[in-house]
Design an enzyme around this catalytic site. Structure first.
Site, PDB file in Angstrom:
ATOM      1  N   HIS A 193       0.868  -1.191   0.000  1.00 37.04           N
ATOM      2  CA  HIS A 193       0.000   0.000   0.000  1.00 37.04           C
ATOM      3  C   HIS A 193       0.902   1.238   0.000  1.00 37.04           C
ATOM      4  CE1 HIS A 193      -3.818  -1.876   2.045  1.00 37.04           C
ATOM      5  NE2 HIS A 193      -4.043  -1.689   0.760  1.00 37.04           N
ATOM      6  N   CYS A 197      -2.369   3.048   9.238  1.00 35.35           N
ATOM      7  CA  CYS A 197      -3.379   2.094   8.743  1.00 35.35           C
ATOM      8  C   CYS A 197      -4.547   1.972   9.719  1.00 35.35           C
ATOM      9  CB  CYS A 197      -2.795   0.694   8.589  1.00 35.35           C
ATOM     10  SG  CYS A 197      -1.398   0.556   7.503  1.00 35.35           S
TER      11      CYS A 197
HETATM   12  N1  LIG Z   1      -1.485  -0.419   4.801  1.00 35.32           N
HETATM   13  C1  LIG Z   1      -2.721  -0.215   5.196  1.00 35.32           C
HETATM   14  O1  LIG Z   1      -3.267   0.846   4.863  1.00 35.32           O
HETATM   15  N2  LIG Z   1      -3.424  -1.140   5.879  1.00 35.32           N
HETATM   16  C2  LIG Z   1      -2.974  -2.367   6.405  1.00 35.32           C
HETATM   17  C3  LIG Z   1      -3.865  -3.495   5.956  1.00 35.32           C
HETATM   18  C4  LIG Z   1      -3.453  -4.831   6.508  1.00 35.32           C
HETATM   19  C5  LIG Z   1      -4.311  -5.983   6.017  1.00 35.32           C
HETATM   20  N3  LIG Z   1      -3.894  -7.197   6.630  1.00 35.32           N
HETATM   21  C6  LIG Z   1      -4.219  -6.116   4.519  1.00 35.32           C
HETATM   22  O2  LIG Z   1      -3.344  -6.827   4.045  1.00 35.32           O
HETATM   23  O3  LIG Z   1      -5.057  -5.567   3.815  1.00 35.32           O
END
Ligand SMILES: NC(=O)NCCC[C@H](N)C(=O)O
Length: 266
Positions: free
Chosen positions: A160, A256
């Site tokens: 991300h 996040c």
């Molecule tokens: N990087 C972010 O904005 N969010 C983290 C999301 C973690 C979640 N386990 C994912 O892989 O979508």
């Protein structure tokens, strides 16, 4: 923010989750989240969304969508494992009175995880690659009539944009260059003068240093190196470090775990 009532690592949809299935402590996660919540309440008003069983990643509210001026573009999650969250976030935004816009079902877009406004609001930095499809950028541009600057993410660990890039409110940017292809680095360098670029070393990047919550001159982030902390302080920032190890197991950290809202819609 979303309390970590149902937080767990139940599946693997990014490299961080690998080897961590059911390896996180919900008790420790709750304590870490509470400390983050307390830190954020000192710099912002925090509103909560109700956690839902079966949506363990819902704590990562940055991925709910992207909001500005009362308009939200809802996320379309790439992975089926997170698509169940969409209805809950949609419901919250509808109830709160936001104008909710959608990208087509078949075009993944993961919200504020992959889209960050420049601090002066003049453009939207938008990541694409592992999660968000570049074709979603058109819908973002239309939603706010704004220039969207694409940044191609090429390292699966930094899946991300908010894991490797952060515009800061003093007009600087912090980023981890190897996460991007060359044209993307050129776009960043064309916008930010050299003295405005905070280049993050790999060790800090792997501690999610770029995953920073920033309001005015406060930055809230996971534990990082003394070198980076001192660099922030020399630029006039107050640095608040909160241990978020349980959330790193799922591939997320401070930023996040929050979604930035510009205010209550009229
Ligand atoms: N990087 C972010 O904005 N969010 C983290 C999301 C973690 C979640 N386990 C994912 O892989 O979508």
């Amino acid at each position: 923010m979303c309390p970590p009532k149902f937080y767990d690592v139940n599946y693997v949809i990014n490299p961080w989750m690998s080897g961590h299935i059911h390896d996180s402590s919900r008790q420790v996660a709750a304590e870490q989240w509470q400390r983050l919540y307390s830190a954020v309440t000192e710099i912002a008003e925090v509103v909560l969304v109700e956690p839902q069983p079966g949506s363990p990643d819902m704590v990562f509210t940055a991925n709910a969508g992207l909001e500005r001026n009362g308009v939200v573009v809802l996320s379309r999650f790439f992975h089926a494992e997170r698509q169940g969250e969409e209805q809950h976030f949609r419901h919250w935004f509808d109830e709160a009175g936001y104008t909710v816009l959608n990208v087509p079902r078949d075009i993944p877009f993961e919200g504020e995880g992959d889209a960050l406004f420049a601090v002066d609001g003049s453009r939207l930095w938008a990541g694409y690659g592992p999660r968000t499809l570049q074709s979603s950028h058109h819908y973002l541009s239309e939603a706010w009539k704004i220039e969207v600057v694409p940044l191609h993410l090429i390292d699966p660990r930094f899946y991300h944009l908010d894991t490797c890039f952060a515009p800061l409110e003093d007009g600087s940017v912090m980023y981890y260059p190897p996460a991007f292809d060359n044209p993307s680095i050129e776009r960043i360098e064309a916008y930010y003068a050299k003295d405005k670029r905070i280049i993050i070393a790999e060790a800090d990047a792997l501690c999610f240093a770029c995953n920073v919550i920033n309001a005015n001159r406060t930055v809230i982030l996971n534990k990082v190196s003394d070198t980076l902390s001192e660099q922030f302080e020399s630029r006039g920032f107050r640095v608040v470090q909160v241990e978020l190890s349980e959330f790193l197991k799922a591939g997320g950290a401070a930023k996040c775990l929050v979604m930035k809202l510009s205010g209550t819609p009229c």
